[in-house]
Structure formats: C-alpha cells, structure tokens
Design an enzyme around this catalytic site. Structure first.
Site, PDB file in Angstrom:
ATOM      1  N   LYS A  34       0.831  -1.214   0.000  1.00 44.77           N
ATOM      2  CA  LYS A  34       0.000   0.000   0.000  1.00 44.77           C
ATOM      3  C   LYS A  34       0.862   1.260   0.000  1.00 44.77           C
ATOM      4  O   LYS A  34       0.615   2.193  -0.777  1.00 44.77           O
ATOM      5  CB  LYS A  34      -0.888   0.018   1.233  1.00 44.77           C
ATOM      6  CG  LYS A  34      -1.555   1.369   1.503  1.00 44.77           C
ATOM      7  CD  LYS A  34      -2.424   1.375   2.721  1.00 44.77           C
ATOM      8  CE  LYS A  34      -1.687   1.631   3.992  1.00 44.77           C
ATOM      9  NZ  LYS A  34      -1.444   3.068   4.302  1.00 44.77           N
ATOM     10  N   ASP A  50       4.641  -0.131  12.119  1.00 46.13           N
ATOM     11  CA  ASP A  50       3.353  -0.639  11.628  1.00 46.13           C
ATOM     12  C   ASP A  50       3.108  -2.084  12.026  1.00 46.13           C
ATOM     13  O   ASP A  50       2.044  -2.637  11.756  1.00 46.13           O
ATOM     14  CB  ASP A  50       3.281  -0.522  10.099  1.00 46.13           C
ATOM     15  CG  ASP A  50       3.188   0.925   9.669  1.00 46.13           C
ATOM     16  OD1 ASP A  50       3.356   1.188   8.471  1.00 46.13           O
ATOM     17  OD2 ASP A  50       2.972   1.778  10.540  1.00 46.13           O
TER      18      ASP A  50
END
Ligand code: EPZ
Length: 430
Positions: free
Chosen positions: A22, A305
C-alpha cells in the site's frame, strides 16, 4: 455499520498470497502524474487508500483506466487543476504526495494541510523544509499548503528526522529540479526504494535509495513506464504474527523475505519456526510463545506498523515483555481494547510493559486505526468465544480481502452488517 464477527480458537493453517505494498502504491500512483505519457502499474493493492488517491488524481484531470483489480493505466497529460480538494486529504494523508509530484512537474501545487490522526500529530515540517531547499515558496493559507517555484534547483537537504513521507515527497520534486540534490538522513524503507526504481524506470536519475544518502540528478522530462509494485511487508508480517498467535502454520507467498528480516527475527526469538524460500516465508508456532523486548525503529529496524501485532502476540506469551514505540507518540491507544480481552499491559509514555496472560476472551472491540485494527482481529482469532470488531473501515484502508484471506486459512470470521447477521454468525459457529 460493517463489523467483523470472529469465533476464536482455530489455528491458522495454509498459504496466503500477499498483495502489493500500500505505502509503495500511494507514492507510485502520485509519481505517475509526473509524465504526460501513459504509465501501466501492476500489483496495485485494491484497498480504500489507493481507491481514494485515484479519485483525488481523477479530480484534477488524471485519466485512470482500471485494466483489472490490480492493474491500472494512468495518463496525466490533461491535468486541469493543481489543487487537491480537502475531503481527499481528510480521507488519506498520503494525498500530500501529489504536492511533490505536481511541484516537480508544474512548479506549483496546493493540497489541504493534513491533520493529525489516531497515532500522532503527524507534522510535515520536513516536507516543507525540503521543498523550500529546492527553491519553492511554501505557505499555509486557509488550511491549504500552497507550493510554487519559478525554478526548482537541486540542493543538499538534511532531514532532521528519518521521515518516509518527507523522503518520498522531496525525492519526487527533486527528480525534475535543475541540478543535483542530496537527501541526507533519508528513510530506507522498501517503499522508498520502490518509488526510486519506478522514477528511474521513467527516466529519472536517482541513486542511493535504501541508504541514508540519496543522490538525485534532476531531469527536465519523464517518460511512460510499466511497473510492478513490491509485495506489502506489513500485510505479510500481519499474517505471520496471526500464525504465531493462533498456534498455526502459515506460509505467506509472493513476498521478499529480506523485507521481513526484523519480523522473522522477532518470531524466531519468541519461539516460532521460520522457514524462508525465494518468495515465501513459513511460520510455525509449535510451542508456547516466549517473551522478548522490542523497540520500533525506521527500516531495517522493527516496523512501527507491526507494533500492535507483536504486542498482541506478547500479550499471550510466557513472562514479561517490553515494547517501546519510538516513531509515533500515541500508538498504544488500542491497548485499552486489548485489556478488555484479558491482556495485562501497562503503558507508561511510549513504553508498554506486557505480562503474558493465559488467554484472551472474546469481546466487542473497536479498531482505533489501521494496524491496531488488524492486531485486534488477530487477538479475536486467538480468543475464547466470539469477538465483534467495530470500525473495520480503518482495516480495509490497507488490507485487501482481509477476512476472506483469514477464512482461507481456517479462521471463523465473517463481515456482518446487522444484528441479525451477527446472530446468524453466532448460531453458525455455536
Ligand atoms: C509512513 O507515514 C507510513 N504511511 C506509515 O504507515 C508508517 O507508520 C510511517 O511511514 C513510518 O514507517 C505511508 O507510507 C502512507 P514518517 P509517514 O514521516 O510518512 C515525524 C500505515 O499504517 N515527522 O516516516 O507519515 C513523524 O511525526 C501507516 O500504513 C516529522 O516530525 O511517517 C514521526 O514521528 C501508518 N516531520 C516520524 O517523523 C515531518 O515532516 C516518522 O514519520 C514528517 C515526519
């Protein structure tokens, strides 16, 4: 409102295909506007963030033809506006990548100032510092960042903090500046390298991406290209930790194992077996998870993340673990939700002290942000009983077909829209 309904207890077993990254896709989509020729992008993840950025690009005149779910053709020869509307930046901050791209190509761009979010203040002072160093005039008026330059000239830029976004935005503007630019203290994430490779495939001259010094020789024009986005190391890491937490045996396919090194190292440390092959990694959690200490760092350190995902795993490990979040100032918000499932975690500043619990129990929980939401789903997969995860729109920003991929690995998870559908799920799983 859509929710995930989960019945925990099944070990995840099998293989899962990982999609395109992404955070590489968002940068590459923006950079594709820097040429008037056609660009073909493959392995694009079909997630909310990429859809919204494409809408933002179309709103200024970029033509985007979707060839299939993961392939688009982009032509930016008819851009008619250099102002990106507020509601796009509200939906995804990364719309601000269009600043660097349009400033590089047209010497002008306007994007709303992105606000903070659930994980921190998210300032963009380093982006602005880089644009100004290249000779752009940058001002903030009526909530808009307005950048324009008579001429962009290469310069020596030292980033005060290692910033993925600033490295990406400045790289794009510098790629079409006159002369040489050096970006020192640059971010080294795989998606920074992917963007540099993409820009070079369009005729840019960028060297050193992946190190902390990136050298750029500006070019006056960029040409079309065909490019395939790298696999998403955070999606892969999320499934790897899902295997660990559910005592499963999962192979993530279509990955670059080198990008997962810090994640694999931590899984080995807490007692999982990890087998690497050319484009796959297998994680087997054959014994109870052990404790460890981890500090999130810029790449190649352990990714911020992946912080919620490892905390969920350590919450079920034996012993006491310490997790330090060194990148964002407010990334433990989800711990309150995890506590409701039985976790024993004390958060002091940017450190979480985790005493491993025997088990999690199912609960109704809310996803506060993208990665924490995915981590709470993993906790639900391990919990006794049924969990319901709210606000799954956050999760769908960055995970394509998340519940479908989990179902294929044996998880009992469904997306439900109504109380009736939830009751049906509960009857189904017993
Ligand atoms: C990117 O955010 C990612 N987003 C984030 O992923 C990721 O967590 C982060 O990099 C770190 O890896 C995208 O790529 C779209 P930073 P970014 O600039 O670029 C400070 C996800 O889940 N900073 O590297 O915003 C900042 O406050 C998302 O996919 C400044 O001080 O992150 C932070 O403390 C969440 N001034 C640190 O640097 C600036 O001008 C790192 O931020 C810019 C950043």
């Amino acid at each position: 409102m859509e929710q995930y309904a989960i019945k925990g207890g099944n070990p995840l077993v099998g293989e899962v295909e990982i999609g395109g990254a992404k955070n590489a896709a968002l940068a590459i989509l923006a950079a594709a506007t820097m040429t008037d020729e056609t660009v073909l992008i493959e392995n694009l993840p079909d997630v909310r963030d990429t859809k919204v950025l494409i809408q933002a690009m179309e709103s200024i005149g970029v033509i985007v033809n979707r060839i299939d779910r993961h392939t688009v053709k982009i032509n930016a020869s008819h851009i008619h506006d250099l102002t990106i509307e507020d509601d796009y930046i509200k939906k995804i901050r990364a719309s601000y990548y269009l600043l660097g791209a349009l400033l590089g190509k047209y010497r002008k761009a306007e994007v709303s100032l992105p606000g903070g979010c659930n994980i921190g203040l998210r300032p963009i002072d380093q982006h602005i510092k880089g644009f100004r160093a290249l000779g752009a005039n940058v001002r903030i008026e009526h909530g808009l960042i307005i950048t324009e330059a008579e001429e962009l000239r290469g310069n020596h830029i030292y980033l005060d903090v290692v910033s993925v976004g600033a490295t990406i935005n400045v790289m794009m503007a510098a790629a079409m500046a006159t002369g040489k630019t050096t970006i020192e203290n640059a971010a080294k994430e795989p998606h920074v390298v992917d963007l540099a490779n993409f820009l070079n495939s369009m005729g840019a001259d960028i060297k050193g991406a992946g190190t902390d010094v990136i050298r750029i020789k500006g070019v006056s024009k960029l040409h079309g290209s065909e490019y395939t986005i790298i696999p998403d190391q955070i999606e892969a890491g999320t499934f790897m930790f899902a295997a660990a937490v559910t005592k499963g045996d999962v192979t993530v396919k279509n990955v670059i194992p080198k990008h997962l090194e810090s994640i694999s190292a931590k899984l080995l440390e807490i007692g999982c077996e990890v087998e690497e092959s050319d484009d796959a990694v297998r994680v087997v959690a054959a014994k109870p998870l052990g404790h460890t200490h981890v500090k999130t760092l810029p790449y190649p350190g352990f990714p911020t993340d992946m912080q919620p995902q490892i905390v969920v795993a350590l919450g079920l490990s034996t012993g006491t673990s310490i997790v330090t979040e060194s990148i964002f100032e407010n990334r433990f918000k989800y711990v309150d939700e995890l506590t409701r499932m039985g976790a024993n975690i004390k958060v002091e500043g940017n450190t979480a002290i985790i005493d491993g619990a025997e088990r999690y129990t199912g609960a109704s929980i809310t996803a506060p942000d993208l990665r924490a939401g995915a981590a709470l789903v993993i906790a639900g997969l391990a919990a006794e009983g049924v969990s319901v995860v709210d606000d799954i729109k956050f999760i769908e920003r960055g995970y394509e077909d998340f519940h479908i991929k989990l179902q294929s690995l044996g998880a009992q998870i469904d997306k439900v829209n109504t109380e009736r559908e939830l009751q049906k799920f509960k009857l189904k799983v017993g």
